[in-house]
Design an enzyme around this catalytic site. Structure first.
Site, PDB file in Angstrom:
ATOM      1  N   ASP A 204       0.860  -1.184   0.000  1.00  0.00           N
ATOM      2  CA  ASP A 204       0.000   0.000   0.000  1.00  0.00           C
ATOM      3  C   ASP A 204       0.894   1.231   0.000  1.00  0.00           C
ATOM      4  O   ASP A 204       1.714   1.418   0.902  1.00  0.00           O
ATOM      5  CB  ASP A 204      -0.908  -0.001   1.231  1.00  0.00           C
ATOM      6  N   GLU A 287      -1.602  -1.613  -6.033  1.00  0.00           N
ATOM      7  CA  GLU A 287      -2.918  -1.065  -6.322  1.00  0.00           C
ATOM      8  C   GLU A 287      -2.802  -0.022  -7.420  1.00  0.00           C
ATOM      9  O   GLU A 287      -1.868   0.794  -7.426  1.00  0.00           O
ATOM     10  CB  GLU A 287      -3.516  -0.429  -5.063  1.00  0.00           C
ATOM     11  N   CYS A 340     -12.210  -5.567   6.683  1.00  0.00           N
ATOM     12  CA  CYS A 340     -11.329  -6.188   7.675  1.00  0.00           C
ATOM     13  C   CYS A 340     -10.554  -7.318   7.005  1.00  0.00           C
ATOM     14  O   CYS A 340     -11.145  -8.201   6.379  1.00  0.00           O
ATOM     15  CB  CYS A 340     -12.146  -6.710   8.854  1.00  0.00           C
ATOM     16  N   CYS A 343     -11.625 -10.979   8.959  1.00  0.00           N
ATOM     17  CA  CYS A 343     -12.924 -11.647   8.791  1.00  0.00           C
ATOM     18  C   CYS A 343     -13.676 -11.215   7.537  1.00  0.00           C
ATOM     19  O   CYS A 343     -14.678 -11.836   7.183  1.00  0.00           O
ATOM     20  CB  CYS A 343     -13.801 -11.394  10.018  1.00  0.00           C
ATOM     21  N   CYS A 362     -15.092  -8.866  14.445  1.00  0.00           N
ATOM     22  CA  CYS A 362     -14.134  -9.760  15.105  1.00  0.00           C
ATOM     23  C   CYS A 362     -13.324  -9.070  16.200  1.00  0.00           C
ATOM     24  O   CYS A 362     -12.479  -9.703  16.836  1.00  0.00           O
ATOM     25  CB  CYS A 362     -13.197 -10.386  14.077  1.00  0.00           C
ATOM     26  N   ASP A 369      -3.103   1.353   7.044  1.00  0.00           N
ATOM     27  CA  ASP A 369      -2.299   1.037   5.869  1.00  0.00           C
ATOM     28  C   ASP A 369      -1.925  -0.439   5.823  1.00  0.00           C
ATOM     29  O   ASP A 369      -1.923  -1.052   4.749  1.00  0.00           O
ATOM     30  CB  ASP A 369      -1.034   1.897   5.865  1.00  0.00           C
TER      31      ASP A 369
END
Length: 414
Positions: A204, A287, A340, A343, A362, A369
């Protein structure tokens, strides 16, 4: 695959004058050919342009000094103009990927200068490179040139380097705005197989922290603020100076040297980081960032432009091909900062000031980041959580804000 090898050299005073003549002739041939192309309805062929701006121009009084320099760089200048027009038309038709390419422009004396020598116009012998009508130049061989060329110790005697079939077919002589000279070779190299330590990694990209890896590592961006302030100060001074004066030219060169310091610092940082990332991981996932849209933010545009996100992506892609790595770029619309990584629960958009958040489903505490990097890695290798199923099981919440202390564990500027 092709790779570029660039070496700096220091020409003598006589060679500097010869190179100045060469750059001027190449620039004039380009501008004359471009002016003819703009007047014609149909684009002339390269052979017709060479006859007009080189062969016939040498017979006139205004352009007879074109005979002083080698004819090879002049012909290559016309060929490069044809390639520039081809890229422009392919970009208009959608055949060329990436950002739209504009029309070829006239070259200026104050910009970077270059001239390309093909086979017959240069040769490599020993420590030196011979350029037609320029002479022998001695580049700083900072690394070995492939295709059978070897480096030399200072104690060794000069040896003749014989060109193999895969040797460089051309060399470009470059003079940048800060009056530095370079020789640039493009050679064909074979990919190398090196075992990777890790299977995959997601990255990232940011401003203050340049890169946050999915394995928890972080790479801090170099501080360009000091040099950037000096550049802005000199640019204000340059705007008030009259044109074509020695003081303005000296100020322009000072600005160019400061830009080179920033460029060299950034390039060194990006090369070291990309080499480390590619050599240690089999799959690299980034990305797709809309940088052209992000720089429209007036508060962050200068900081974003200094980072070199696109250059880092290009380096990772090229080195991945060289080392037989898998390089992936995920869609910019993937909600990597809204899900997340443990989960798959989607909590919605977060304010940029929010740097840490706790999942409602969770109860896992995430760094913003690092969580995004993990999601980038999962999407890139095709092992993303079923976020829709998790949303049905958990409670769907609204986007978090700074006032929600129970969900946000840390808020600070990036």
């Amino acid at each position: 695959m092709k790779a570029r090898y660039q070496y700096r050299f220091y020409p003598t005073d006589q060679q500097q004058q010869s190179l100045a003549q060469l750059f001027g002739c190449v620039r004039v041939v380009w501008n004359d050919a471009l002016a003819i192309c703009k007047q014609k309805e149909l684009l002339p062929s390269n052979n017709d342009l060479q006859k007009l701006v080189i062969t016939q121009a040498k017979k006139t009084v205004e352009r007879e000094w074109l005979s002083v320099v080698s004819n090879i760089p002049l012909q290559q200048s016309v060929a490069d103009l044809g390639v520039a027009y081809k890229n422009y038309f392919d970009s208009l038709k959608g055949k060329r990927k990436g950002k739209k390419v504009g029309k070829p422009k006239f070259k200026k004396k104050t910009n970077q200068q270059s001239a390309r020598f093909r086979i017959g116009g240069f040769s490599i012998k020993g420590h030196e490179v011979y350029l037609t009508k320029i002479g022998n130049v001695k580049p700083i061989w900072s690394r070995d040139l492939p295709s059978g060329f070897t480096s030399f110790d200072s104690t060794e005697t000069a040896k003749t380097r014989t060109c193999s079939p895969s040797s460089p077919t051309s060399v470009t002589v470059i003079k940048d705005c800060a009056n530095r000279y370079f020789l640039s070779f493009v050679v064909e190299i074979d990919p190398v197989c090196i075992d990777a330590k890790n299977q995959s990694i997601g990255i990232d990209l940011g401003i203050k922290t340049f890169a946050v890896m999915s394995n928890g590592e972080k790479a801090e961006s170099p501080d360009y603020s000091r040099l950037d302030k000096r550049i802005r100060k000199l640019q204000k001074k340059l705007a008030s100076l009259p044109k074509d004066t020695k003081r303005r030219n000296r100020t322009r060169i000072k600005i160019a040297k400061l830009h080179n310091q920033i460029t060299d610092t950034r390039k060194d940082f990006l090369h070291k980081l990309s080499t480390k990332v590619v050599s240690e991981n089999q799959a690299i996932v980034l990305e797709d960032l809309n940088v052209s849209g992000m720089v429209k933010n007036r508060k962050l545009s200068r900081a974003i432009s200094l980072q070199g996100w696109r250059e880092f992506r290009t380096l990772c892609e090229g080195k991945s091909e060289k080392l037989n790595r898998d390089f992936h770029v995920i869609s910019r619309w993937e909600p990597t900062s809204q899900i997340c990584s443990e989960c798959g629960y989607k909590w919605g958009k977060l304010d940029l000031k929010i740097r840490s958040v706790q999942c409602l489903n969770c109860r896992t505490e995430h760094d913003r980041d690092e969580n995004a990097a993990k999601n980038i890695n999962k999407v890139g290798i095709g092992h993303c959580h079923d976020s829709k199923r998790t949303q049905r099981e958990g409670k769907t919440g609204t986007p978090a804000h700074l006032s929600e202390v129970s969900r946000i564990t840390e808020a600070s500027a990036r």
